[in-house]
Design a protein around this motif. Structure first.
Motif, PDB file in Angstrom:
ATOM      1  N   ALA A 105      70.015  32.914  69.197  1.00 55.23           N
ATOM      2  CA  ALA A 105      70.594  34.145  70.191  1.00 55.23           C
ATOM      3  C   ALA A 105      69.954  35.187  70.464  1.00 55.23           C
ATOM      4  CB  ALA A 105      71.974  34.488  69.448  1.00 55.23           C
ATOM      5  N   VAL A 106      69.169  35.672  69.450  1.00 51.32           N
ATOM      6  CA  VAL A 106      68.476  36.765  69.661  1.00 51.32           C
ATOM      7  C   VAL A 106      67.426  36.465  70.726  1.00 51.32           C
ATOM      8  CG1 VAL A 106      66.453  38.087  68.751  1.00 51.32           C
ATOM      9  CG2 VAL A 106      68.761  37.761  67.325  1.00 51.32           C
ATOM     10  N   PHE A 107      66.670  35.461  70.726  1.00 50.30           N
ATOM     11  CA  PHE A 107      65.708  35.056  71.544  1.00 50.30           C
ATOM     12  C   PHE A 107      66.359  34.914  73.305  1.00 50.30           C
ATOM     13  CE2 PHE A 107      62.974  33.745  67.884  1.00 50.30           C
ATOM     14  CZ  PHE A 107      61.962  34.594  68.467  1.00 50.30           C
ATOM     15  N   LEU A 108      67.449  34.225  73.091  1.00 44.23           N
ATOM     16  CA  LEU A 108      68.150  34.242  74.373  1.00 44.23           C
ATOM     17  C   LEU A 108      68.368  35.606  74.895  1.00 44.23           C
ATOM     18  CD1 LEU A 108      69.646  32.393  76.486  1.00 44.23           C
ATOM     19  CD2 LEU A 108      71.661  32.371  75.120  1.00 44.23           C
ATOM     20  N   LEU A 109      68.846  36.432  73.949  1.00 39.71           N
ATOM     21  CA  LEU A 109      69.441  37.881  74.629  1.00 39.71           C
ATOM     22  C   LEU A 109      67.975  38.478  75.138  1.00 39.71           C
ATOM     23  CD1 LEU A 109      71.945  39.152  71.756  1.00 39.71           C
ATOM     24  CD2 LEU A 109      72.142  38.895  74.279  1.00 39.71           C
ATOM     25  N   ASP A 110      66.898  38.183  74.201  1.00 36.99           N
ATOM     26  CA  ASP A 110      65.524  38.773  74.578  1.00 36.99           C
ATOM     27  C   ASP A 110      65.141  38.222  76.291  1.00 36.99           C
ATOM     28  OD1 ASP A 110      65.052  40.406  72.541  1.00 36.99           O
ATOM     29  OD2 ASP A 110      63.853  38.837  71.645  1.00 36.99           O
ATOM     30  N   GLY A 111      65.422  36.974  76.503  1.00 36.71           N
ATOM     31  CA  GLY A 111      65.179  36.465  77.661  1.00 36.71           C
ATOM     32  C   GLY A 111      65.836  37.028  78.914  1.00 36.71           C
ATOM     33  N   VAL A 112      67.256  37.435  78.608  1.00 38.13           N
ATOM     34  CA  VAL A 112      67.871  37.990  79.518  1.00 38.13           C
ATOM     35  C   VAL A 112      67.592  39.455  79.980  1.00 38.13           C
ATOM     36  CG1 VAL A 112      70.581  38.956  79.975  1.00 38.13           C
ATOM     37  CG2 VAL A 112      70.134  36.683  78.733  1.00 38.13           C
ATOM     38  N   VAL A 113      67.125  39.988  78.631  1.00 39.35           N
ATOM     39  CA  VAL A 113      66.693  41.627  78.761  1.00 39.35           C
ATOM     40  C   VAL A 113      65.308  41.396  79.580  1.00 39.35           C
ATOM     41  CG1 VAL A 113      65.516  43.454  77.604  1.00 39.35           C
ATOM     42  CG2 VAL A 113      67.425  42.438  76.929  1.00 39.35           C
ATOM     43  N   ALA A 114      64.525  40.395  79.279  1.00 39.52           N
ATOM     44  CA  ALA A 114      63.232  40.377  80.121  1.00 39.52           C
ATOM     45  C   ALA A 114      63.486  40.196  81.891  1.00 39.52           C
ATOM     46  CB  ALA A 114      62.457  39.387  79.755  1.00 39.52           C
ATOM     47  N   LEU A 115      64.782  39.494  81.905  1.00 40.78           N
ATOM     48  CA  LEU A 115      64.839  39.007  83.482  1.00 40.78           C
ATOM     49  C   LEU A 115      65.674  40.298  83.940  1.00 40.78           C
ATOM     50  CD1 LEU A 115      66.244  35.384  82.990  1.00 40.78           C
ATOM     51  CD2 LEU A 115      64.096  36.087  84.060  1.00 40.78           C
ATOM     52  N   MET A 116      66.350  40.997  83.446  1.00 44.61           N
ATOM     53  CA  MET A 116      67.232  41.769  83.838  1.00 44.61           C
ATOM     54  C   MET A 116      66.476  43.388  84.208  1.00 44.61           C
ATOM     55  SD  MET A 116      70.932  41.300  82.581  1.00 44.61           S
ATOM     56  CE  MET A 116      71.622  42.534  83.522  1.00 44.61           C
ATOM     57  N   MET A 117      65.490  43.485  83.113  1.00 44.81           N
ATOM     58  CA  MET A 117      64.873  44.847  83.161  1.00 44.81           C
ATOM     59  C   MET A 117      63.456  44.909  83.843  1.00 44.81           C
ATOM     60  SD  MET A 117      65.633  46.616  79.612  1.00 44.81           S
ATOM     61  CE  MET A 117      64.984  48.077  79.992  1.00 44.81           C
ATOM     62  N   PRO A 118      63.179  45.654  84.860  1.00 39.65           N
ATOM     63  CA  PRO A 118      61.921  45.588  85.468  1.00 39.65           C
ATOM     64  C   PRO A 118      60.717  45.712  84.653  1.00 39.65           C
ATOM     65  CG  PRO A 118      63.030  47.496  85.999  1.00 39.65           C
ATOM     66  CD  PRO A 118      63.854  46.912  85.156  1.00 39.65           C
ATOM     67  N   SER A 119      59.448  45.438  84.920  1.00 41.58           N
ATOM     68  CA  SER A 119      58.497  45.933  83.897  1.00 41.58           C
ATOM     69  C   SER A 119      58.250  47.165  84.032  1.00 41.58           C
ATOM     70  CB  SER A 119      56.893  45.238  84.900  1.00 41.58           C
ATOM     71  OG  SER A 119      55.927  45.270  84.095  1.00 41.58           O
ATOM     72  N   PHE A 120      57.613  47.722  82.632  1.00 43.06           N
ATOM     73  CA  PHE A 120      57.632  49.032  82.581  1.00 43.06           C
ATOM     74  C   PHE A 120      56.048  49.129  82.140  1.00 43.06           C
ATOM     75  CE2 PHE A 120      62.119  49.069  81.512  1.00 43.06           C
ATOM     76  CZ  PHE A 120      62.411  50.339  81.918  1.00 43.06           C
ATOM     77  N   GLY A 121      55.225  48.147  82.633  1.00 42.31           N
ATOM     78  CA  GLY A 121      53.705  48.249  82.355  1.00 42.31           C
ATOM     79  C   GLY A 121      53.535  47.885  80.865  1.00 42.31           C
ATOM     80  N   THR A 122      52.168  48.299  80.561  1.00 44.46           N
ATOM     81  CA  THR A 122      51.767  48.177  79.068  1.00 44.46           C
ATOM     82  C   THR A 122      52.399  49.078  78.379  1.00 44.46           C
ATOM     83  OG1 THR A 122      49.800  47.121  79.642  1.00 44.46           O
ATOM     84  CG2 THR A 122      49.848  47.662  77.687  1.00 44.46           C
ATOM     85  N   THR A 123      52.943  48.474  77.093  1.00 44.41           N
ATOM     86  CA  THR A 123      53.453  49.621  76.078  1.00 44.41           C
ATOM     87  C   THR A 123      52.685  49.475  74.855  1.00 44.41           C
ATOM     88  OG1 THR A 123      55.116  47.890  75.213  1.00 44.41           O
ATOM     89  CG2 THR A 123      55.972  49.366  77.042  1.00 44.41           C
ATOM     90  N   ALA A 124      52.946  50.484  73.756  1.00 45.90           N
ATOM     91  CA  ALA A 124      52.361  50.400  72.565  1.00 45.90           C
ATOM     92  C   ALA A 124      52.421  48.970  72.049  1.00 45.90           C
ATOM     93  CB  ALA A 124      52.767  51.545  71.687  1.00 45.90           C
TER      94      ALA A 124
END
Length: 221
Positions: A100-119
């Motif tokens: 379920a966590v990895f599914l949520l991560d996938g949804v977040v990745a699709l819904m949020m635009p790229s923020f560029g490279t992070t720490a």
């Protein structure tokens, strides 16, 4: 030192001062380091994870856990209620939580635009670790975080209502993961919310520990 489900539900409430003390002991250093990284990070400035870093993390968490447990024991806290109870059912439920966590991560990745490279992107890209250090570190870290966040803090704050208990724990969890950047923080927030709702409903700690360990191990694959 073991506990049955009924005993787990009967764990004592935590006073605000006691809860703050345990949070500062167990997570204060990590929160400070995470906030510092989040506020001062610049491209090219992050170092990767290493075997030495993981070994240091294990030693530090064991020391901090010993201090926190010593203080709780002095307050006659039933430490048996903080011991996860391994079971096949718990592993299955933990695996489902992990999925379920990895599914949520996938949804977040699709819904949020790229923020560029992070720490965290730089840290993972520069990581060079071996399984001999990664596995112990992930096991100890998964136990450490869920025992003190869910087993102690969430349970101890229930006297103020389920939403407060879950919210306080979420706040602490997000603070020491703030170095992961906006997308990472949202993912951590959703994962913490899922864990909080599950724990509020079932009062079972082991599935959360198991899920946390598996999630971290997969992240370093």
């Amino acid at each position: 030192m073991s506990a049955n489900p009924d005993e787990l539900g009967a764990a004592p409430h935590a006073t605000p001062l006691e809860a703050l003390t345990i949070v500062l002991i167990c997570f204060g250093l990590f929160i400070a380091a995470s906030l510092d990284t989040a506020s001062s990070w610049r491209p090219g400035a992050a170092n990767g994870f290493s075997d030495a870093g993981f070994d240091h993390l294990v030693r530090l968490e064991l020391i901090l856990a010993a201090i926190a447990l010593f203080l709780l024991r002095g307050r006659a806290y039933p430490l048996r209620t903080l011991v996860p109870q391994p079971s096949l059912r718990g592993m299955v439920e933990g695996a489902l939580l992990c999925a379920a966590v990895f599914l949520l991560d996938g949804v977040v990745a699709l819904m949020m635009p790229s923020f560029g490279t992070t720490a965290i992107d730089e840290m993972l890209a520069a990581t060079m670790v071996t399984w001999s250090s990664t596995i112990p570190a992930m096991v100890v870290n998964g136990l450490y975080e869920e025992v003190f966040l869910m087993g102690y803090l969430t349970r101890g704050m229930r006297r103020y209502g389920a939403s407060t208990a879950i919210g306080v724990t979420l706040f602490v969890r997000v603070l020491y993961h703030s170095y992961q950047g906006p997308v990472g923080v949202v993912s951590v927030l959703l994962c913490g919310l899922l864990f909080g709702l599950y724990f509020q409903r079932t009062n079972r700690l082991f599935p959360l520990v198991f899920a946390h360990i598996v999630i971290d191990l997969i992240a370093f694959l």
